[in-house]
Design a protein around this motif. Sequence first.
Motif, short mmCIF file in Angstrom:
data_model
loop_
_atom_site.label_atom_id
_atom_site.label_comp_id
_atom_site.label_asym_id
_atom_site.label_seq_id
_atom_site.Cartn_x
_atom_site.Cartn_y
_atom_site.Cartn_z
N ASP A 74 10.41 2.85 -3.62
CA ASP A 74 9.89 3.42 -2.37
C ASP A 74 8.36 3.38 -2.34
OD1 ASP A 74 12.38 3.95 -1.36
OD2 ASP A 74 12.44 6.03 -2.06
N ILE A 75 7.73 3.62 -3.49
CA ILE A 75 6.26 3.57 -3.55
C ILE A 75 5.76 2.17 -3.23
CG2 ILE A 75 4.29 3.73 -5.12
CD1 ILE A 75 5.79 6.02 -6.52
N GLU A 76 6.40 1.15 -3.81
CA GLU A 76 5.99 -0.23 -3.55
C GLU A 76 6.24 -0.60 -2.09
OE1 GLU A 76 4.28 -2.15 -5.55
OE2 GLU A 76 4.27 -0.43 -6.92
N ARG A 77 7.38 -0.16 -1.55
CA ARG A 77 7.68 -0.46 -0.14
C ARG A 77 6.64 0.17 0.78
NH1 ARG A 77 10.09 2.72 3.51
NH2 ARG A 77 10.74 4.20 1.86
N LEU A 78 6.31 1.43 0.52
CA LEU A 78 5.33 2.12 1.37
C LEU A 78 3.93 1.54 1.19
CD1 LEU A 78 6.68 5.74 0.85
CD2 LEU A 78 6.64 4.50 3.01
N ARG A 79 3.59 1.12 -0.03
CA ARG A 79 2.28 0.50 -0.25
C ARG A 79 2.15 -0.79 0.57
NH1 ARG A 79 2.15 0.77 -5.40
NH2 ARG A 79 0.67 2.51 -5.58
N THR A 80 3.23 -1.56 0.60
CA THR A 80 3.23 -2.78 1.41
C THR A 80 3.09 -2.46 2.90
OG1 THR A 80 4.64 -3.88 -0.22
CG2 THR A 80 4.52 -4.87 1.97
N MET A 81 3.75 -1.41 3.34
CA MET A 81 3.68 -1.02 4.75
C MET A 81 2.29 -0.52 5.11
SD MET A 81 7.40 0.84 5.23
CE MET A 81 7.24 0.99 6.99
N VAL A 82 1.65 0.20 4.19
CA VAL A 82 0.29 0.69 4.46
C VAL A 82 -0.67 -0.48 4.61
CG1 VAL A 82 -1.66 1.93 3.45
CG2 VAL A 82 0.61 2.95 3.40
N GLU A 83 -0.52 -1.50 3.76
CA GLU A 83 -1.38 -2.69 3.88
C GLU A 83 -1.16 -3.39 5.21
OE1 GLU A 83 -0.41 -5.00 0.50
OE2 GLU A 83 -1.46 -3.70 -0.94
N ALA A 84 0.11 -3.46 5.65
CA ALA A 84 0.39 -4.06 6.95
C ALA A 84 -0.15 -3.19 8.08
CB ALA A 84 1.89 -4.27 7.11
N ASP A 85 -0.11 -1.88 7.90
CA ASP A 85 -0.63 -0.96 8.92
C ASP A 85 -2.12 -1.20 9.17
OD1 ASP A 85 1.74 0.36 9.45
OD2 ASP A 85 1.45 1.82 7.84
N ASN A 86 -2.87 -1.50 8.11
CA ASN A 86 -4.30 -1.76 8.28
C ASN A 86 -4.55 -2.92 9.23
OD1 ASN A 86 -5.04 0.31 6.50
ND2 ASN A 86 -4.88 -1.04 4.72
N GLU A 87 -3.78 -3.99 9.06
CA GLU A 87 -3.94 -5.14 9.94
C GLU A 87 -3.46 -4.83 11.35
OE1 GLU A 87 -4.93 -9.04 11.09
OE2 GLU A 87 -5.53 -7.72 9.45
N ILE A 88 -2.36 -4.07 11.46
CA ILE A 88 -1.85 -3.72 12.80
C ILE A 88 -2.87 -2.88 13.55
CG2 ILE A 88 -0.09 -2.38 14.01
CD1 ILE A 88 1.89 -3.20 11.80
N ILE A 89 -3.49 -1.92 12.86
CA ILE A 89 -4.49 -1.06 13.51
C ILE A 89 -5.70 -1.89 13.94
CG2 ILE A 89 -6.14 0.79 13.07
CD1 ILE A 89 -4.00 2.12 11.33
N ARG A 90 -6.10 -2.83 13.08
CA ARG A 90 -7.25 -3.68 13.44
C ARG A 90 -6.94 -4.47 14.71
NH1 ARG A 90 -9.02 -8.68 13.21
NH2 ARG A 90 -7.04 -9.43 12.38
N LEU A 91 -5.73 -5.01 14.80
CA LEU A 91 -5.35 -5.79 15.97
C LEU A 91 -5.22 -4.90 17.21
CD1 LEU A 91 -2.70 -8.16 14.33
CD2 LEU A 91 -5.05 -8.74 15.01
N ARG A 92 -4.60 -3.73 17.03
CA ARG A 92 -4.43 -2.81 18.16
C ARG A 92 -5.79 -2.33 18.68
NH1 ARG A 92 0.26 -3.29 20.81
NH2 ARG A 92 2.05 -3.14 19.40
N ALA A 93 -6.72 -2.06 17.77
CA ALA A 93 -8.06 -1.64 18.19
C ALA A 93 -8.76 -2.76 18.96
CB ALA A 93 -8.89 -1.24 16.96
N SER A 94 -8.56 -4.00 18.50
CA SER A 94 -9.17 -5.15 19.19
C SER A 94 -8.61 -5.28 20.61
CB SER A 94 -8.91 -6.42 18.39
OG SER A 94 -9.40 -7.56 19.09
N VAL A 95 -7.29 -5.11 20.74
CA VAL A 95 -6.66 -5.22 22.06
C VAL A 95 -7.14 -4.08 22.95
CG1 VAL A 95 -4.46 -5.10 23.28
CG2 VAL A 95 -4.63 -6.43 21.17
N ARG A 96 -7.28 -2.88 22.37
CA ARG A 96 -7.74 -1.75 23.17
C ARG A 96 -9.18 -1.94 23.64
NH1 ARG A 96 -11.70 1.92 21.69
NH2 ARG A 96 -10.76 2.09 19.61
N HIS A 97 -10.05 -2.45 22.79
CA HIS A 97 -11.42 -2.74 23.22
C HIS A 97 -11.43 -3.75 24.36
CE1 HIS A 97 -13.53 -0.35 20.32
NE2 HIS A 97 -12.96 -0.95 19.28
N ALA A 98 -10.57 -4.77 24.25
CA ALA A 98 -10.50 -5.78 25.32
C ALA A 98 -10.00 -5.16 26.61
CB ALA A 98 -9.58 -6.93 24.87
N ALA A 99 -9.03 -4.23 26.48
CA ALA A 99 -8.49 -3.58 27.68
C ALA A 99 -9.55 -2.72 28.34
CB ALA A 99 -7.28 -2.74 27.31
#
Length: 424
Positions: free
Chosen positions: A351-376
């Motif tokens: 579970d720790i490894e699974r969540l660590r992988t998800m947190v790393e993916a979350d960083n990229e998702i947030i970066r992309l979502r912030a970029s889209v929000r700035h564009a909006a």
Amino acid sequence: MKKIAFLVASALLTLTGYAHTTLQQCQQAAEQNYPLIRQYDLIGSTAELTVANIGRGWLPQVTATAQATLQSRVTAWPEQMQALLQQMGVDLKGIKKDQYRIGIDVNQMLYDGGSIARQQEIARRQADVQQAQTDVGLYAVRQRVNELYFALLLLDEQLALNRDLQTLLAANEKKLQSLYKRGVAAECDYNTVRAERLTTEQQTTDLSAQRATLARLLSAFCGIEVDSVVKPAVTQTDPQLNQRPELRLADAQLRLADAQERMLDTALRPRLSLFAQGYYGYPGLNMFDDMMRHRWTLNGLVGARLTWNIGALYTRRNDKAKLQLQRLQAENSRDVFLFNNRLQQQQQTDDIERLRTMVEADNEIIRLRASVRHAAESKLSHGIIDVNELIKEINAENAARVKQSIHQIEMLKQIYDLKYTTNQ
């Protein structure tokens, strides 16, 4: 020493107004506040009294007795001798059938084959088992503290994200208000963002109420005022090192069985003691005098007694077999616990490894979502999209941040649950 350290830490927390309470402080406070903690003193005091009472077996054992008997037959002179004595003028009354005795027996043990020492050892081992059982019950308090502590941390993260969302919505609301005043934006767009901000404030009120309730519950459980909690650091756990109290309980049970087996050996050894008996009554030790005079007298005797009871041999084999079964039960309980514990460790590690992988993916998702929000936001300023599209992107970015905070707190909780599983 641990109790002194806890009292010092509690005093420091009091002076600082409980500004920041760590997970370790909460766990220590909860253990001291839990009613089961008083069991240690009770077990220790009971063991001391038991050992002291057993040790008094070396003191002289005094027994007071009083008895009255009526016998069917008593010691008497042969008829020929009785007739001869009567011819000589000697009146023999004989022993009376009703006899009385009031006396005291004193016995002093010189050698008991090690029985008293073994009994004291068994009493201490039994206390060790009870202490270990208390350790197991008290250790479970940590898991309950973990649940409350990390739930409080998660609410703190959600409140922080909610405040950030309010700040973002307030900035866009201010921008739309300016555009509306200049006639560039519609009033409904401004009202839409404002309503969204008020909704977020309403969520903050709800989250704050939940946090207050949870903080009161954690404070009551720990017995200290928990105002704000600190996010614990990420630590490493050695899966090969397991210090759970359940293992110490199994060891204590095995040591108790060993002590009980040594007690079986003492049952085969002889006992040597001194004794003294004294009584006032009738008849006494002078049988001839008692035949002629029916009177109460003082009598006494002293001596040494050697006893050797071989009756323990009759049950020795079965007793040893029972102790071996007792050992097997303790070892089986330990094996079952270790088996389940290893499975739990493996699940928590995965579970720790699974969540660590998800947190790393979350960083990229947030970066992309912030970029889209700035564009909006830029598109809204130029009238390319409406305000609903902007709010959609803002909520999507906030949802990504909420997911990341949940994954981070869950990962941290799993790390400390793994520490709990191995007691590290």
